[in-house]
Design a protein around this motif. Structure first.
Motif, PDB file in Angstrom:
ATOM      1  N   UNK A 127      -0.085  16.355 -11.453  1.00 61.02           N
ATOM      2  CA  UNK A 127      -1.510  16.981 -10.689  1.00 61.02           C
ATOM      3  C   UNK A 127      -2.711  17.372 -10.936  1.00 61.02           C
ATOM      4  N   UNK A 128      -3.207  17.370 -11.977  1.00 57.93           N
ATOM      5  CA  UNK A 128      -4.243  17.349 -13.058  1.00 57.93           C
ATOM      6  C   UNK A 128      -5.275  16.528 -12.327  1.00 57.93           C
ATOM      7  N   UNK A 129      -4.511  14.952 -12.004  1.00 53.33           N
ATOM      8  CA  UNK A 129      -5.212  14.002 -11.854  1.00 53.33           C
ATOM      9  C   UNK A 129      -5.935  13.862 -10.682  1.00 53.33           C
ATOM     10  N   UNK A 130      -4.972  14.259 -10.119  1.00 53.44           N
ATOM     11  CA  UNK A 130      -4.782  14.623  -8.073  1.00 53.44           C
ATOM     12  C   UNK A 130      -7.053  15.376  -8.292  1.00 53.44           C
ATOM     13  N   UNK A 131      -5.829  16.756  -8.675  1.00 52.87           N
ATOM     14  CA  UNK A 131      -7.253  17.995  -9.468  1.00 52.87           C
ATOM     15  C   UNK A 131      -8.335  17.606  -9.476  1.00 52.87           C
ATOM     16  N   UNK A 132      -8.112  16.610 -10.543  1.00 51.73           N
ATOM     17  CA  UNK A 132      -9.692  15.873 -10.801  1.00 51.73           C
ATOM     18  C   UNK A 132     -10.266  15.283 -10.136  1.00 51.73           C
ATOM     19  N   UNK A 133      -9.814  14.241  -9.115  1.00 54.06           N
ATOM     20  CA  UNK A 133     -10.689  13.204  -8.853  1.00 54.06           C
ATOM     21  C   UNK A 133      -9.964  13.778  -7.468  1.00 54.06           C
ATOM     22  N   UNK A 134      -9.745  14.497  -6.205  1.00 56.23           N
ATOM     23  CA  UNK A 134      -9.968  14.765  -5.340  1.00 56.23           C
ATOM     24  C   UNK A 134      -9.774  16.102  -4.843  1.00 56.23           C
ATOM     25  N   UNK A 135      -9.714  17.044  -6.111  1.00 57.92           N
ATOM     26  CA  UNK A 135      -9.766  18.863  -5.232  1.00 57.92           C
ATOM     27  C   UNK A 135      -8.730  19.287  -4.815  1.00 57.92           C
ATOM     28  N   UNK A 170      -2.118  10.908   1.458  1.00 55.90           N
ATOM     29  CA  UNK A 170      -1.531  10.279   1.067  1.00 55.90           C
ATOM     30  C   UNK A 170      -3.279   8.752   1.630  1.00 55.90           C
ATOM     31  N   UNK A 171      -3.732   9.503   2.242  1.00 60.50           N
ATOM     32  CA  UNK A 171      -5.233   8.463   2.656  1.00 60.50           C
ATOM     33  C   UNK A 171      -6.334   8.598   1.941  1.00 60.50           C
ATOM     34  N   UNK A 172      -6.064   9.880   0.972  1.00 67.69           N
ATOM     35  CA  UNK A 172      -7.228  10.598   0.095  1.00 67.69           C
ATOM     36  C   UNK A 172      -7.005   9.644  -0.684  1.00 67.69           C
ATOM     37  N   UNK A 173      -5.830   9.071  -1.750  1.00 63.85           N
ATOM     38  CA  UNK A 173      -5.718   8.532  -2.493  1.00 63.85           C
ATOM     39  C   UNK A 173      -6.536   6.963  -2.811  1.00 63.85           C
ATOM     40  N   UNK A 174      -6.052   6.522  -0.687  1.00 64.66           N
ATOM     41  CA  UNK A 174      -6.226   5.059  -1.349  1.00 64.66           C
ATOM     42  C   UNK A 174      -8.512   5.001  -0.403  1.00 64.66           C
ATOM     43  N   UNK A 211       0.933  -1.548   0.073  1.00 62.20           N
ATOM     44  CA  UNK A 211       0.024  -0.245  -0.050  1.00 62.20           C
ATOM     45  C   UNK A 211       0.933   1.118   0.001  1.00 62.20           C
ATOM     46  N   UNK A 212       1.759   1.301   0.696  1.00 56.49           N
ATOM     47  CA  UNK A 212       2.684   2.051   1.082  1.00 56.49           C
ATOM     48  C   UNK A 212       3.230   3.229  -0.512  1.00 56.49           C
ATOM     49  N   UNK A 213       3.962   1.970  -1.065  1.00 54.64           N
ATOM     50  CA  UNK A 213       4.331   1.753  -2.293  1.00 54.64           C
ATOM     51  C   UNK A 213       3.717   1.829  -3.511  1.00 54.64           C
ATOM     52  N   UNK A 214       2.672   1.774  -3.335  1.00 53.15           N
ATOM     53  CA  UNK A 214       1.035   1.737  -3.932  1.00 53.15           C
ATOM     54  C   UNK A 214       1.091   3.433  -4.406  1.00 53.15           C
ATOM     55  N   UNK A 215       0.663   4.148  -3.463  1.00 50.03           N
ATOM     56  CA  UNK A 215       0.122   5.505  -2.567  1.00 50.03           C
ATOM     57  C   UNK A 215       1.833   6.049  -3.048  1.00 50.03           C
TER      58      UNK A 215
END
Length: 107
Positions: free
Chosen positions: A42-50, A56-60, A29-33
């Motif tokens: 960064x645009x991917x994270x912006x789209x999915x998580x704002x 990292x917990x948001x990615x999970x 899990x740590x490695x994946x995140x």
């Protein structure tokens, strides 16, 4: 999806959340995140998580079931990120007694 598959899917996600940040999650899990926070734009994270720099917990929290397989589809559960942005999965394995006996990062 059968009740047993749904139950194991929830157990698998809970195990992933509990393994994160621990020694047990180091090679999975740590490695994946960590890998995906570094590699995805960064645009991917912006789209999915704002946020362009999510926690990292948001990615999970984004993980979704890609597949379940094994005997009756209840032995392995593979989770990944939305939108097919990666070939990697966090795979949770259940033993014959229905207990989780491993979490790994696979491609």
């Amino acid at each position: 999806m059968t009740i047993e598959v749904e139950k194991r899917q929830k157990l698998a996600l809970d195990a992933i959340k509990h393994a994160f940040g621990t020694e047990a999650g180091e090679d999975s899990v740590n490695l994946f995140v960590g890998h995906h926070l570094e590699e995805l734009p960064q645009s991917y994270w912006q789209q999915h998580l704002g946020s362009s720099t999510p926690k990292p917990t948001a990615v999970i929290g984004l993980l979704q079931l890609r597949s379940s397989w094994g005997e009756d589809d209840i032995e392995f559960f593979d989770f990944t990120l939305p939108d097919e942005v990666t070939d990697y999965v966090v795979s949770v394995h259940f033993d014959g007694a229905g207990k989780i006996d491993g979490i790994s990062m696979e491609s």
